[in-house]
Write an enzyme that holds these catalytic residues in place. Structure first.
Site, short mmCIF file in Angstrom:
data_model
loop_
_atom_site.label_atom_id
_atom_site.label_comp_id
_atom_site.label_asym_id
_atom_site.label_seq_id
_atom_site.Cartn_x
_atom_site.Cartn_y
_atom_site.Cartn_z
N PRO A 24 72.51 44.76 9.25
CA PRO A 24 71.58 44.47 8.15
C PRO A 24 71.77 45.46 7.00
CG PRO A 24 70.43 45.50 10.00
CD PRO A 24 71.81 45.17 10.47
N TYR A 183 61.23 54.26 9.59
CA TYR A 183 60.25 53.30 9.08
C TYR A 183 59.08 53.20 10.06
CZ TYR A 183 63.88 52.63 5.68
OH TYR A 183 64.82 52.87 4.70
N ARG A 231 66.37 47.29 16.79
CA ARG A 231 67.16 48.45 16.35
C ARG A 231 66.30 49.69 16.47
NH1 ARG A 231 71.13 49.32 11.13
NH2 ARG A 231 72.60 48.45 12.64
N ARG A 325 79.22 48.98 6.03
CA ARG A 325 79.98 49.23 4.81
C ARG A 325 81.39 48.64 4.83
NH1 ARG A 325 78.42 55.42 5.18
NH2 ARG A 325 78.59 54.76 7.36
C1 LIG Z 1 73.79 49.26 1.39
C2 LIG Z 1 73.21 49.52 2.76
C3 LIG Z 1 71.99 48.97 3.11
C4 LIG Z 1 71.46 49.15 4.39
N1 LIG Z 1 70.30 48.53 4.75
C5 LIG Z 1 69.89 48.55 6.03
C6 LIG Z 1 68.83 47.71 6.48
O1 LIG Z 1 68.30 46.88 5.76
N2 LIG Z 1 68.44 47.84 7.78
C7 LIG Z 1 69.05 48.71 8.64
O2 LIG Z 1 68.65 48.79 9.81
N3 LIG Z 1 70.09 49.45 8.25
C8 LIG Z 1 70.53 49.39 6.99
N4 LIG Z 1 71.65 50.08 6.62
C9 LIG Z 1 72.42 50.77 7.65
C10 LIG Z 1 73.53 49.85 8.17
O3 LIG Z 1 72.99 48.68 8.79
C11 LIG Z 1 74.42 50.59 9.19
O4 LIG Z 1 73.65 50.93 10.30
C12 LIG Z 1 75.03 51.86 8.59
O5 LIG Z 1 75.55 51.60 7.30
C13 LIG Z 1 76.13 52.44 9.48
O6 LIG Z 1 77.13 51.47 9.72
P1 LIG Z 1 78.52 51.47 8.86
O7 LIG Z 1 79.14 52.84 9.06
O8 LIG Z 1 79.34 50.37 9.49
O9 LIG Z 1 78.18 51.19 7.43
C14 LIG Z 1 72.16 49.95 5.33
C15 LIG Z 1 73.37 50.53 4.95
C16 LIG Z 1 73.92 50.31 3.71
C17 LIG Z 1 75.27 50.91 3.37
#
Ligand SMILES: Cc1cc2nc3c(=O)[nH]c(=O)nc-3n(C[C@H](O)[C@H](O)[C@H](O)COP(=O)(O)O)c2cc1C
Length: 366
Positions: A24, A183, A231, A325
Site C-alpha cells: 500500500p 498510526y 500489517r 518503491r
Molecule cells: C510513497 C509511499 C507511500 C506509502 N504509503 C503507505 C501506506 O499507505 N500504508 C502502508 O502501510 N505503508 C505505506 N508505505 C510503506 C510501503 O508500503 C512499504 O512498506 C515501504 O515502502 C517499504 O517497502 P519498499 O522498500 O519495497 O518500498 C508507503 C511508502 C511509500 C514509498
C-alpha cells in the site's frame, strides 16, 4: 526448476497468481477523501504489472483518520462512489486481486502532504483535532491529541465496520487493517504511545484489546469467503517499546480471530527509533511470525531483486513479498522477474509484443 515466487497462493476464496504483492502506498491525491483520476491512472498502471495482488493505499475509515488532507477515506457515500468509479475502470482491464488498506492515523493524522513538509497542520491551514490512546504528541511540540474515551473508541470501531461494508460493496477481494507505522492501532499496542490505565492500556493484553476488538468487528461483517490481513510494526526500534516478542503474542491472538496474513513492517511510533536499514531488513520478522504462529506472512522492505524475492519465498521466510518503491520505479518489475526466473506472467494483450530480443516469452497466453 519452477520459481517459488511465481507459484499461486490462496487466501480463502482468493487465489493470487504469484507471491508478489503491491505494497500500500499513499498517493496524497484525494480530495475530501475522494479518489480522483490520479488513482485511476496510478492503480490502472499497477494493475497491468502482473503482481499477485494490489493493496490500495492507507484509507481513513473517517475523514479525521486520514494522515493528510490528500489521503483517501471510506466513510461516506461520496467516498464510496469516487472509489467505485476508479475500480470500474481498473476492473475493466485487469483481473488482479484488489485489496484495500483500512486504517486510522490517530495522533499522526492532520499532517501536511510530504512534498509540503509532512509536519502537523495548524488549524489555520486546515488542520483538525487528532485523537490517540493518551494525550501524548508524536513529537515534542506537535499538537496534543485528544485522549479517546469509551464513546470515541465505539465510534471508531463503528467507522471500521462501516468502511468494511463499503469495501465489500465495492467488490474488494481483501482488506488489510493498518496496525503499523505509528498510526492509531499501533498507538494502542505500543507502551510508548499508550499510557492508559483502563481496560485499553497497561499490560500487553490490555494494549491489544482495541486492535483485536476492531479485527473481530471487521471480520464479523466482512464476507466469510474473503481474506482479512493485518500489517503490524513488528518492533518500535525503541528500547521499552513494542517488540517482536509482543508481536508474536499479538499475531497468535489475531490468528485465533481468523486473520489470514500478517504483513511485517516496523517502526513509525517514535522519532527516537534507531535502526539500520538494508536489503530485506524486515524479512526476519516475517519469518519469525510465520514460524511461531503458523500464520501466512508477508515480507516487506527493500526487497528489490527477483532472486532476493525468490529466496525469501523458497527459504520459507514468508508466503508473500510486498514491494513498494521498486514498483513505482518500475511498474513492470514482475514481468522482468518472471523473465529472470523463467516463469509465466499475465499481461494485457496490447503489451505482449514488448518482449525484447533475447528475452524468453513470459506472457501467459490466455
Ligand atoms: C510513497 C509511499 C507511500 C506509502 N504509503 C503507505 C501506506 O499507505 N500504508 C502502508 O502501510 N505503508 C505505506 N508505505 C510503506 C510501503 O508500503 C512499504 O512498506 C515501504 O515502502 C517499504 O517497502 P519498499 O522498500 O519495497 O518500498 C508507503 C511508502 C511509500 C514509498
Amino acid at each position: 526448476m519452477t520459481s517459488q515466487l511465481f507459484r499461486p497462493f490462496s487466501l480463502r476464496s482468493v487465489t493470487l497468481p504469484n507471491r508478489i504483492v503491491i505494497s500500500p502506498m499513499c498517493q496524497y491525491s484525494a480530495v475530501d477523501g475522494n479518489a480522483t483520476d490520479w488513482h485511476t491512472i496510478h492503480l490502472g498502471q499497477l494493475a497491468f504489472s502482473g503482481a499477485g495482488m494490489l493493496i490500495v493505499e492507507a484509507t481513513g475509515v473517517e475523514l479525521a483518520g486520514r494522515i493528510s488532507p490528500g489521503c483517501l477515506a471510506l466513510g461516506s457515500d461520496e467516498n464510496e462512489a469516487a472509489l467505485a468509479r476508479v475500480l470500474a475502470s481498473v476492473r475493466r482491464y485487469s483481473s488482479m486481486p484488489l485489496a484495500i488498506q483500512l486504517g486510522h492515523a490517530g495522533r499522526k493524522a492532520s499532517s501536511q502532504v510530504p512534498w509540503e513538509g509532512g509536519r502537523p497542520l495548524r488549524p489555520e491551514s486546515g488542520g483538525w483535532q487528532t485523537v490517540a490512546p493518551s494525550p501524548i504528541p508524536h513529537q515534542e511540540g506537535d499538537p496534543v491529541p485528544r485522549m479517546l474515551d469509551t464513546a470515541g473508541i465505539a465510534r471508531i470501531t463503528a467507522a471500521f465496520v462501516d468502511a468494511t461494508r463499503r469495501a465489500a460493496r465495492l467488490g474488494f477481494d481483501a482488506i488489510e487493517l493498518h496496525m503499523a507505522h505509528g498510526y492509531l492501532l499501533h498507538q494502542f499496542l505500543s507502551p510508548i504511545a499508550n499510557r492508559r490505565d483502563d481496560a485499553y492500556g497497561g499490560m500487553l493484553e490490555n494494549r491489544m484489546h482495541f486492535p483485536l476488538e476492531i479485527f473481530a468487528a471487521v471480520r464479523a461483517v466482512w464476507p466469510a469467503e474473503k481474506p482479512l490481513g493485518v500489517r503490524i510494526s513488528a518492533t518500535d526500534w525503541v528500547p521499552g517499546g513494542w517488540d517482536i516478542e509482543q508481536s508474536v503474542v499479538f499475531a497468535q491472538a489475531l490468528k485465533q480471530l481468523g486473520c489470514d496474513w500478517i504483513d511485517a513492517s516496523s517502526g513509525g511510533i517514535s522519532p527516537q527509533q534507531q535502526l539500520t536499514i538494508g536489503p530485506g531488513y524486515q524479512v526476519p520478522f516475517a519469518e519469525r511470525l510465520r514460524h511461531d504462529t503458523g500464520l501466512p506472512s508477508m515480507a516487506v522492505g527493500l526487497i528489490t531483486e527477483p532472486e532476493q524475492a525468490e529466496n525469501i519465498i523458497a527459504s520459507g521466510a514468508a508466503d508473500m513479498v510486498a514491494l513498494g518503491r521498486s514498483l513505482l520505479w518500475n511498474p513492470h518489475w514482475p514481468w522482468q522477474a518472471a523473465a529472470k526466473l523463467g516463469a509465466w506472467i499475465a499481461a494485457p494483450q496490447q503489451y505482449r509484443r514488448s518482449v525484447p530480443q533475447g528475452v524468453s516469452q513470459v506472457f501467459e497466453q490466455r
